[in-house]
Design an enzyme around this catalytic site. Structure first.
Site, PDB file in Angstrom:
ATOM      1  N   LYS A   9       0.837  -1.206   0.000  1.00 14.37           N
ATOM      2  CA  LYS A   9       0.000   0.000   0.000  1.00 14.37           C
ATOM      3  C   LYS A   9       0.877   1.264   0.000  1.00 14.37           C
ATOM      4  CE  LYS A   9      -3.774  -2.334   2.461  1.00 14.37           C
ATOM      5  NZ  LYS A   9      -4.637  -2.291   3.682  1.00 14.37           N
ATOM      6  N   TYR A  49     -12.286  -2.211  -3.278  1.00 10.45           N
ATOM      7  CA  TYR A  49     -12.795  -2.334  -1.909  1.00 10.45           C
ATOM      8  C   TYR A  49     -14.323  -2.313  -1.853  1.00 10.45           C
ATOM      9  CZ  TYR A  49      -8.146  -1.960   0.242  1.00 10.45           C
ATOM     10  OH  TYR A  49      -6.854  -2.194   0.652  1.00 10.45           O
ATOM     11  N   PHE A  57     -15.332   3.305   7.704  1.00 11.66           N
ATOM     12  CA  PHE A  57     -13.993   3.763   7.303  1.00 11.66           C
ATOM     13  C   PHE A  57     -13.770   3.712   5.783  1.00 11.66           C
ATOM     14  CE2 PHE A  57     -13.675  -0.764   8.487  1.00 11.66           C
ATOM     15  CZ  PHE A  57     -13.097  -1.315   7.336  1.00 11.66           C
ATOM     16  N   ARG A  85      -1.735 -14.813   3.282  1.00 19.36           N
ATOM     17  CA  ARG A  85      -2.350 -14.111   4.416  1.00 19.36           C
ATOM     18  C   ARG A  85      -1.650 -14.449   5.734  1.00 19.36           C
ATOM     19  NH1 ARG A  85      -7.049 -10.959   3.456  1.00 19.36           N
ATOM     20  NH2 ARG A  85      -7.887 -11.347   5.532  1.00 19.36           N
ATOM     21  N   THR A  91      -5.254  -8.262  10.275  1.00 19.10           N
ATOM     22  CA  THR A  91      -5.612  -6.948   9.709  1.00 19.10           C
ATOM     23  C   THR A  91      -5.130  -5.804  10.593  1.00 19.10           C
ATOM     24  OG1 THR A  91      -7.579  -7.928   8.688  1.00 19.10           O
ATOM     25  CG2 THR A  91      -7.562  -5.521   8.961  1.00 19.10           C
ATOM     26  N   ARG A 102       2.805  -7.449   8.805  1.00 19.21           N
ATOM     27  CA  ARG A 102       2.151  -6.375   9.576  1.00 19.21           C
ATOM     28  C   ARG A 102       2.650  -6.349  11.017  1.00 19.21           C
ATOM     29  NH1 ARG A 102      -3.815  -7.668   7.098  1.00 19.21           N
ATOM     30  NH2 ARG A 102      -3.797  -6.219   5.335  1.00 19.21           N
ATOM     31  N   ASN A 112      -1.695  -0.348   7.241  1.00 19.09           N
ATOM     32  CA  ASN A 112      -1.095  -1.635   7.616  1.00 19.09           C
ATOM     33  C   ASN A 112      -0.230  -2.230   6.498  1.00 19.09           C
ATOM     34  OD1 ASN A 112      -3.114  -2.437   5.921  1.00 19.09           O
ATOM     35  ND2 ASN A 112      -4.285  -3.597   7.428  1.00 19.09           N
ATOM     36  N   HIS A 115      -1.771  -5.492   1.301  1.00 20.16           N
ATOM     37  CA  HIS A 115      -3.056  -6.160   1.028  1.00 20.16           C
ATOM     38  C   HIS A 115      -2.784  -7.539   0.445  1.00 20.16           C
ATOM     39  CE1 HIS A 115      -7.018  -6.967  -0.774  1.00 20.16           C
ATOM     40  NE2 HIS A 115      -6.325  -7.394  -1.821  1.00 20.16           N
ATOM     41  N   GLU A 126      -9.180  -9.280  -8.474  1.00 19.46           N
ATOM     42  CA  GLU A 126      -8.154  -8.260  -8.238  1.00 19.46           C
ATOM     43  C   GLU A 126      -7.040  -8.344  -9.284  1.00 19.46           C
ATOM     44  OE1 GLU A 126      -7.351  -9.078  -4.089  1.00 19.46           O
ATOM     45  OE2 GLU A 126      -9.297  -8.252  -3.505  1.00 19.46           O
TER      46      GLU A 126
HETATM   47  P1  IDP Z   1      -7.569  -7.315   5.208  1.00 25.45           P
HETATM   48  O1  IDP Z   1      -6.744  -6.257   4.504  1.00 25.45           O
HETATM   49  O2  IDP Z   1      -6.795  -7.933   6.347  1.00 25.45           O
HETATM   50  O3  IDP Z   1      -8.148  -8.334   4.265  1.00 25.45           O
HETATM   51  P2  IDP Z   1     -10.214  -6.103   5.311  1.00 25.45           P
HETATM   52  O4  IDP Z   1     -11.256  -6.415   6.320  1.00 25.45           O
HETATM   53  O5  IDP Z   1     -10.404  -6.607   3.916  1.00 25.45           O
HETATM   54  O6  IDP Z   1      -8.796  -6.564   5.908  1.00 25.45           O
HETATM   55  O7  IDP Z   1     -10.088  -4.519   5.284  1.00 25.45           O
HETATM   56  C1  IDP Z   1      -9.385  -3.881   4.238  1.00 25.45           C
HETATM   57  C2  IDP Z   1      -8.515  -2.796   4.821  1.00 25.45           C
HETATM   58  O8  IDP Z   1      -9.312  -1.807   5.429  1.00 25.45           O
HETATM   59  C3  IDP Z   1      -7.574  -3.260   5.934  1.00 25.45           C
HETATM   60  O9  IDP Z   1      -6.371  -3.847   5.449  1.00 25.45           O
HETATM   61  C4  IDP Z   1      -7.299  -1.974   6.683  1.00 25.45           C
HETATM   62  O10 IDP Z   1      -6.214  -1.244   6.121  1.00 25.45           O
HETATM   63  C5  IDP Z   1      -8.576  -1.177   6.461  1.00 25.45           C
HETATM   64  N1  IDP Z   1      -9.340  -1.172   7.699  1.00 25.45           N
HETATM   65  C6  IDP Z   1      -9.942  -2.240   8.285  1.00 25.45           C
HETATM   66  N2  IDP Z   1     -10.536  -1.854   9.432  1.00 25.45           N
HETATM   67  C7  IDP Z   1     -10.319  -0.517   9.546  1.00 25.45           C
HETATM   68  C8  IDP Z   1     -10.690   0.465  10.529  1.00 25.45           C
HETATM   69  O11 IDP Z   1     -11.367   0.187  11.507  1.00 25.45           O
HETATM   70  N3  IDP Z   1     -10.257   1.756  10.272  1.00 25.45           N
HETATM   71  C9  IDP Z   1      -9.519   2.101   9.184  1.00 25.45           C
HETATM   72  N4  IDP Z   1      -9.154   1.189   8.251  1.00 25.45           N
HETATM   73  C10 IDP Z   1      -9.543  -0.084   8.434  1.00 25.45           C
HETATM   74 MG    MG Z   2      -9.489  -7.961   2.687  1.00 22.68          MG
END
Ligand code: IDP
Ligand code: MG
Length: 132
Positions: A9, A49, A57, A85, A91, A102, A112, A115, A126
């Site tokens: 990212k 997304y 968010f 993963r 996450t 991470r 973080n 992705h 994707e």
């Molecule tokens: P993942 O990246 O581990 O698959 P997802 O649930 O798909 O997690 O969420 C996508 C991205 O959204 C996360 O990697 C993170 O950067 C962001 N994200 C998730 N939860 C929050 C939050 O509570 N606040 C801000 N960003 C968030």
């Molecule tokens: Mg995801």
């Protein structure tokens, strides 16, 4: 052999972590199929997304992912999605174990650094979105 989509990212790219991420995937035993630096458009980011559109968010997430270049990759290997993963970690970096990407390089869920696709269907979607 499955393929998965992985992306460093904007925060990881800006911090110069592309090399470390690529090394971890190579050392794990993945094969790099394709990779490139991309500046996402808002439309592309919203599509990527889409499944998170209802989240509070979502706008913050889209703003962040278009804030600078990302490094998009296709990695191939056994159980690619699950293994990628596991390398990436939870996450929320607060929950991510040391030894995961991470866990070692990030501290905040909104930035973080990486992705990874969460299913074969999303990996296909994707990869298409970024590489075709
Ligand atoms: P993942 O990246 O581990 O698959 P997802 O649930 O798909 O997690 O969420 C996508 C991205 O959204 C996360 O990697 C993170 O950067 C962001 N994200 C998730 N939860 C929050 C939050 O509570 N606040 C801000 N960003 C968030
Ligand atoms: Mg995801």
């Amino acid at each position: 052999m499955d393929k998965t989509f992985v992306m460093v990212k904007p925060d990881g790219y800006a911090r110069g972590l592309v090399g470390k991420v690529v090394t971890r995937f190579e050392e794990k035993g993945f094969r790099l199929v394709d990779a490139k630096v991309v500046q996402l458009t808002r439309e592309h980011a919203e599509h990527h997304y889409e499944h998170l559109r209802a989240k509070a968010f979502f706008d913050e997430l889209v703003d962040f992912i278009v804030s600078g270049p990302v490094f998009a990759m296709i990695w191939e290997g056994k159980d690619a999605i699950k293994n990628a993963r596991a390398l990436i970690g939870a996450t929320n970096p607060s929950d991510a174990l040391a030894g995961t990407i991470r866990g070692d390089f990030a501290i905040d869920v909104a930035s973080n650094i990486i992705h990874g696709s969460d299913s074969i269907e999303n990996a296909e979607k994707e990869i298409k979105l970024f590489f075709q």
